[in-house]
Enzyme design. Structure first.
Site, mmCIF file in Angstrom:
data_model
loop_
_atom_site.group_PDB
_atom_site.id
_atom_site.type_symbol
_atom_site.label_atom_id
_atom_site.label_comp_id
_atom_site.label_asym_id
_atom_site.label_seq_id
_atom_site.Cartn_x
_atom_site.Cartn_y
_atom_site.Cartn_z
ATOM 1 C CD GLU A 124 14.726 -4.129 -0.965
ATOM 2 O OE1 GLU A 124 13.908 -5.063 -0.840
ATOM 3 O OE2 GLU A 124 14.621 -3.046 -0.369
ATOM 4 C CG ASP A 269 14.574 -1.579 9.260
ATOM 5 O OD1 ASP A 269 15.685 -1.823 8.752
ATOM 6 O OD2 ASP A 269 13.567 -1.379 8.568
ATOM 7 C CD GLU A 363 8.284 5.938 3.207
ATOM 8 O OE1 GLU A 363 9.295 5.534 2.599
ATOM 9 O OE2 GLU A 363 7.613 5.203 3.975
ATOM 10 C CD GLU A 381 7.614 -1.811 7.060
ATOM 11 O OE1 GLU A 381 8.468 -2.320 6.317
ATOM 12 O OE2 GLU A 381 6.745 -1.014 6.635
ATOM 13 C CB THR A 467 12.434 -8.433 7.195
ATOM 14 O OG1 THR A 467 12.134 -7.069 7.455
ATOM 15 C CG2 THR A 467 13.128 -8.579 5.845
#
Length: 934
Positions: A124, A269, A363, A381, A467
């Site tokens: 993160e 992902d 989710e 996304e 991302t």
């Protein structure tokens, strides 16, 4: 005839679009709406939260690490470095808020520091902080060049800060494999307890190359790109060589996979995303080769028509779960970058159908679009994929999709102080959280959908988006010969864009193919909806390309009705694969419902039908014979006079706490909780200590009731149904009390459920005898046993003064049973917690070890060493430090030789503080420890 039919179909499609889009959407108005939404969130953060990391939009205040109550590992994104502002800097440039951009840079330079004593997520911190700083620096340089009057005092300060962040993350890469550890302390680096966390997710290790390569390009220091490349190379080596699939979690030293589930969602992902984007940014063909192999494997094993089924990486014909998670919504956008627009349209349409049903993307959701996990943190996304599909097709449908997303956000999650995440999309209950990606990504993509690229401050096609939607210049991948000719690298999203000599196409696209226009896109969407309808109606059995799981391997033998137990998760899982849904009715009974269209394959659907027939026949036959067919039944018996064990009340088990099937019966006096439903801390703790406690169903989950009883000192729980006239029926499958969604089992006693009619018998007996003794067991205690003890010993039970117990706050340091097996540790940390100095962690654990040395002994030094390794691991785990579970056989071997002397109360004066109770039980080959609720 064929051509005529298609001409008619295309004509009808054109008529549809003239009707749907006859009144063209006002893109400028929608652009302004997206801008206003971003500014509302941004200004709310600046007004109510800065310099805190996150905005709490319901409380209208900031979330500060170490001040705001901890949320556990979720807080690893916070480092007291104003992450929301860092993450949002480049969005200000996209919105053409250049004055605010300058002010924000000044605030960052003056206020943001990276030396806080906090453990943060390497992943993160890289994507939000490092990526945000690099992107903001690149755009600041661009703005200075285009507008010399701006940013006159800016002198690479953001790049210097990015370099500091990169340097603080580098120690995480010091592993045998080169994969980074998952967490690091910003101030002290890789502390000893952090090095014990040996597992990391595939995405965590594989989502560093873009930011680190950009940092190398901007600073000239090769160390960053070298470290990130080594991690990517190691992950590629660990793929399954036969399937070319990746698992989800692996060991950072050995590379051994600890979770072999393979999909494209959470945990994996962005590894796939960065494999392709590393080629786009750097121009390195090896990354494209890797991505293409992965992509073909995903299409072969995971993609089932327009949906995805996770599989085992080493056995890719075997499905591992029956739901999809929301993070996979990035995939259509990535497919556009690869040039596979038609398949991107299919997947996007599937996701849009889920949104149409629930207003937001949950989710996680099942293959028949039911909610699996109900949260929605305003993730970006799906919006990201919508943006790329609109750029690739120019289809107004995607403008309508984006508008619908904005309308839902404004209607359901906008609040006076920002935008609040949803705790449950079914009820629209909000959560006091606004993640930084809402400003960094969600609103950025919404704004860019309604804005033509030429109207932005810069051309986005000369950048790759990370991302976290940060801009990294494609010039990083320039080759020497390209630089000499001055050709810029850029993204090309439509194949009809004339390939000119003044640029180099950075992404893989086939210029020989015609682009997918709006008419064809419409046809693909309609076909996808038909396929989805067929899947839901069980009509797609013959087409392996579009049916869920038709390639999935079947288990050797399906479960038989006589063996089924609703408390066995493997049984429940296999029933789900057969299309059998287990529904809890209002009276607590279970109802089995079979829907063949939700089965993983026609074979599973047939097995589901056979199971249901077999279950009906089996129940009917036992009902006729008057026999009890369930192998997992439990009993509640009143043992005091005049009952002596009769009648035996049938109880239903819990999926948490101690399993009565593998332990001795629980005997104790009974007490009624106040409040009766037990959803709040009990008010009569003096009455429930050491007793089995009765509560009523409703108002909260079963495990919360158990936690309150455990904190009050109860030794067991019986839940009585709140619905009138319900009763146990032997012909129905056993009801079981579910555990929490996160699966955390922090309950250290047994629990049973009684239907109302059985429960009233117990309540009636309690009224007559306040000291009523009852038992909870997996076998019926006979009258011969109860009366036999009374005749032989003059009493049946030994409580209170016969065997005095330590008060709740003075528990023994270690209690263990090899029969169960189970270990209870009573630890006292005296206020030391996860965020304390690591030296204090070690000191308080070793203080326990020192005291135990005086009172416990083992057969030899090896057993002693094994026990204390287990003890230290359990203690560090209780401090919320990531540790590996000890091996079961090792622990059992050590405990089998343990001899313990009574531990005097004086020990507890040297181990002060509130007690933390840890329970360790077998799970697979490990001894798994959890902190019990106290």
């Amino acid at each position: 005839m064929f051509n005529t039919r298609w001409k008619v179909l295309i004509f009808l499609t054109l008529c549809y679009y003239q009707k749907t889009y006859g009144e063209e959407l006002d893109k400028k108005k929608l652009q302004k709406e997206a801008y206003d939404m971003f500014m509302h969130g941004y200004n709310s953060y600046m007004n109510y939260a800065f310099p805190a990391d996150e905005l709490m939009p319901l409380s209208c205040k900031g979330r500060i690490r170490g001040v705001t109550p901890s949320r556990g590992d979720v807080d690893d994104v916070l480092g007291n470095y104003s992450v929301t502002l860092l993450d949002s800097l480049d969005t200000l440039v996209v919105m053409n808020e250049l004055d605010e951009f300058e002010k924000a840079i000044d605030l960052v330079i003056k206020h943001v520091r990276f030396d806080s004593d906090h453990v943060v997520s390497v992943f993160e911190t890289n994507i939000r902080v490092l990526g945000g700083l690099i992107s903001a620096h690149v755009l600041a340089e661009l703005i200075k060049e285009k507008h010399p009057e701006r940013l006159q005092t800016y002198d690479n300060q953001l790049l210097k800060m990015a370099t500091e962040v990169g340097n603080r993350l580098l120690p995480a890469f010091n592993t045998t494999s080169g994969l980074p550890y998952s967490r690091i302390n910003l101030k002290h680096g890789m502390q000893d307890h952090l090095k014990r966390q040996k597992d990391t997710c595939t995405a965590c290790g594989g989502t560093m190359i873009l930011e680190f390569a950009a940092l190398t390009s901007l600073t000239g220091d090769p160390i960053y790109e070298t470290k990130a490349r080594k991690a990517m190379d190691f992950l590629w080596q660990q793929r399954h060589r036969s399937s070319d699939l990746m698992g989800t979690v692996l060991n950072v030293h050995s590379g051994d996979w600890t979770r072999r589930e393979s999909g494209i969602g959470a945990g994996i992902d962005s590894y796939y995303e960065y494999t392709l984007k590393a080629y786009i940014l750097l121009g390195d063909e090896s990354y494209l080769d890797r991505f293409n192999k992965h992509y073909e494997a995903i299409k072969r094993y995971i993609t089932k028509g327009p949906i995805f089924v996770d599989v085992h990486m080493h056995r890719p014909t075997v499905a591992t779960r029956g739901f999809m998670d929301s993070l996979l919504a990035f995939w259509p956008g990535l497919q556009v970058l690869k040039g596979d627009v038609k398949e991107a349209i299919e997947i996007h349409e599937m996701l849009f159908q889920v949104i149409q049903k629930h207003k937001f993307l949950p989710e996680a959701f099942t293959h028949d679009f039911q909610v699996h996990w109900a949260e929605h943190p305003i993730r970006p996304e799906f919006v990201e994929s919508t943006y790329f599909l609109y750029r690739a097709t120019k289809d107004p449908h995607y403008l309508l999709v984006a508008k619908q997303i904005m309308d839902s956000i404004n209607k359901y999650v906008k609040v006076p102080c920002g935008f609040a995440a949803l705790k449950d999309i079914r009820t629209m209950v909000k959560e006091d959280q606004m993640e930084s990606f809402v400003l960094s990504e969600t609103f950025k993509y919404l704004y860019m959908i309604f804005t033509d690229p030429e109207d932005l401050v810069f051309d986005p096609d000369h950048y790759v988006l990370t991302t976290e939607a940060h801009f990294l210049p494609l010039s990083i991948g320039h080759k020497t010969k390209v630089e000499k000719t001055g050709n810029p690298r850029r993204m090309v999203l439509r194949a009809d864009e004339q390939k000119q000599k003044n640029y180099v196409c950075a992404n893989p696209i086939d210029f020989t193919k015609l682009p997918t226009e709006r008419e064809e896109a419409k046809l693909i969407r309609e076909r996808t909806k038909m396929v989805l309808g067929e899947l839901r109606n069980g009509m797609s059995g013959g087409n392996s390309g579009s049916s869920v799981g038709t390639n999935c391997e079947s288990p050797a033998e399906r479960i038989r009705a006589w063996a089924f137990s609703s408390s066995n998760q493997e049984h429940v899982k296999q029933l789900a694969m057969m299309g059998i849904e287990i529904i809890t009715l209002s009276d607590g009974r279970l109802h089995l419902s079979h829907k063949s269209n939700t089965a993983l394959s026609p074979t599973y659907a047939r097995w589901g039908y056979e199971f249901m027939q077999e279950m009906q026949d089996y129940v009917a036959s036992f009902d006729k014979r008057g026999e009890n067919w369930d192998h997992n039944e439990k009993f509640v018996q009143m043992l005091s006079a005049p009952y002596y064990g009769k009648p035996a009340l049938f109880g239903s088990p819990a999926q948490f706490g101690i399993d009565l099937g593998i332990t001795v019966p629980v005997l104790g006096r009974v007490a009624k909780a106040i409040p009766f439903r037990g959803c709040e801390p009990l008010l009569n703790t003096h009455e429930v200590v050491g007793r089995i406690v009765i509560v009523e169903r409703s108002d909260c989950v079963f495990q919360d009731k158990a936690r309150n009883i455990q904190r009050a000192g109860g030794i067991g729980m019986i839940v009585i149904d709140n619905e009138l006239d319900t009763k146990f029926m032997k012909e129905r499958p056993m009801f079981s009390m579910a555990n929490d969604k996160d699966g955390k089992d922090d309950i250290g006693f047994a629990s049973l459920f009684l239907f109302r009619l059985e429960g009233e018998k117990l309540l009636k007996a309690m009224k007559k005898d306040k000291d009523l003794v009852i038992s909870m067991s997996s076998r019926e205690i006979s009258i011969n046993e109860t009366i036999g003890k009374l005749l032989r010993f003059g009493k049946m039970f030994h409580f209170d003064n016969d065997h005095p117990k330590c008060p709740l706050d003075d528990g023994d340091i270690i209690l263990h049973s090899l029969a169960y097996p189970e270990v209870i540790l009573n630890l006292r940390f005296n206020g030391i917690n996860q965020d304390s100095d690591p030296r204090l962690h070690q000191e308080v654990v070793e203080r326990h070890v020192t005291e135990l040395h005086k009172y416990v002994s083992f057969a030899d030094a090896d057993y002693e060493f094994q026990f204390y390794e287990f003890f230290r691991t359990a203690a560090y785990g209780a401090l919320n430090l990531n540790v590996e579970n000890p091996k079961l056989l090792t622990v059992i071997s050590a405990l089998s030789t343990l001899k313990k002397q009574p531990i005097p109360p004086s020990v507890f004066a040297r181990l002060p503080g509130k007690m933390t109770k840890v329970r360790c039980i077998p799970k697979g080959e490990d001894m798994s420890c959890v902190t019990l609720a106290l």
